[in-house]
Design an enzyme around this catalytic site. Structure first.
Site, mmCIF file in Angstrom:
data_model
loop_
_atom_site.group_PDB
_atom_site.id
_atom_site.type_symbol
_atom_site.label_atom_id
_atom_site.label_comp_id
_atom_site.label_asym_id
_atom_site.label_seq_id
_atom_site.Cartn_x
_atom_site.Cartn_y
_atom_site.Cartn_z
ATOM 1 N N GLU B 61 0.832 -1.215 0.000
ATOM 2 C CA GLU B 61 0.000 0.000 0.000
ATOM 3 C C GLU B 61 0.863 1.260 0.000
ATOM 4 O OE1 GLU B 61 -2.109 -0.810 3.718
ATOM 5 O OE2 GLU B 61 -0.727 0.511 4.814
ATOM 6 N N HIS B 63 0.420 5.800 1.053
ATOM 7 C CA HIS B 63 -0.410 6.854 1.648
ATOM 8 C C HIS B 63 0.457 8.085 1.846
ATOM 9 C CE1 HIS B 63 1.655 4.854 4.918
ATOM 10 N NE2 HIS B 63 0.898 3.773 4.779
ATOM 11 N N HIS B 67 5.830 6.470 7.634
ATOM 12 C CA HIS B 67 6.040 5.452 8.652
ATOM 13 C C HIS B 67 7.479 5.547 9.141
ATOM 14 C CE1 HIS B 67 2.331 3.348 8.251
ATOM 15 N NE2 HIS B 67 2.602 2.667 7.164
ATOM 16 N N HIS B 101 4.893 0.252 -0.229
ATOM 17 C CA HIS B 101 5.709 -0.470 0.756
ATOM 18 C C HIS B 101 5.004 -1.731 1.220
ATOM 19 C CE1 HIS B 101 3.106 2.257 3.020
ATOM 20 N NE2 HIS B 101 3.147 1.383 4.013
ATOM 21 N N CYS B 115 6.076 0.769 14.728
ATOM 22 C CA CYS B 115 5.803 1.741 13.662
ATOM 23 C C CYS B 115 5.182 2.987 14.283
ATOM 24 C CB CYS B 115 4.867 1.132 12.622
ATOM 25 S SG CYS B 115 4.457 2.294 11.299
#
Lengths: 141, 141
Positions: B61, B63, B67, B101, B115
């Site tokens: 995914e 975004h 992270h 990733h 994370c």
């Protein structure tokens, strides 16, 4: 840099400087280093790694910002408010706003911990000399 | 709660629920759990612990939010953009905005990682079916 390698077993990371815990000579501490692991653009928080050598301790202080802590090496003790806690590997510690706190390594082991904090945060306050004894009392040292 | 104990060697914490990685059935993944370790009031970020069982993998995914990842158990591989990286204990991974990733555990070891993310963040985007092969190519699986 998308990956930063840990140098096996050392708790040092490629290109991450091992800094003095505090530059300000006014705050007392003993045998502590600081490494900033993440302070990315677009992240409102930082992740730092602190390591307290055997017998060492961080500054006794308080502030409005909170600390979110995970032990990743060794063991020791945390003072948080009016309680002291023994710390073992992977234990989590939350330090609420304006709560006196201090981290101590064991006498025979280091204490290494991650600490997540807001990027935007206030400066620590130190106790007055005459307050220290009663604040630190739960540590029984 | 000022201290949350880790149950020795388990990567489970007292009172922290071990959740399904995703509740949304639409996103593919395999053998992943999620634990939220810190989401304190006054902290603009969360710290989560993800564990991928041997042979498992997280959703591919991307975004806008970033992270900040630290491996704390086992080993595996990360795909970040157009590169794959082998991951060992305490390695750090940064996933920049809008970068594809995915995390894979080794076939014979779990991959457990912290994370850090912003509290306020966008929802992940998934690749179209026809894009997956080229995005995942660096993993050579």
């Amino acid at each position: 840099m998308q990956i930063v390698r840990h140098a096996d077993g050392t708790f040092h990371w490629e290109g991450v400087p091992v800094r003095e815990y505090k530059q300000d000579g006014a705050a007392p501490f003993k045998d502590v280093t600081r490494q900033v692991l993440f302070e990315a653009e677009g992240l409102p928080a930082q992740l730092r790694y602190f390591e307290v050598a055997p017998g060492g301790w961080t500054t006794l202080e308080r502030h409005e910002h909170v600390h979110a802590v995970m032990v990743i090496r060794g063991r020791g003790q945390a003072l948080v408010g009016d309680q002291a806690y023994d710390l073992e590997l992977h234990d989590l510690v939350s330090v609420p706003p304006m709560t006196w706190h201090q981290f101590h390594a064991a006498s025979d082991a280091p204490l290494g911990f991650l600490c997540m904090v807001a990027e935007d945060r206030d400066r620590p306050q130190l106790p007055a000399e005459h307050e220290i004894e009663s604040i630190a009392k739960p540590l029984k040292r």
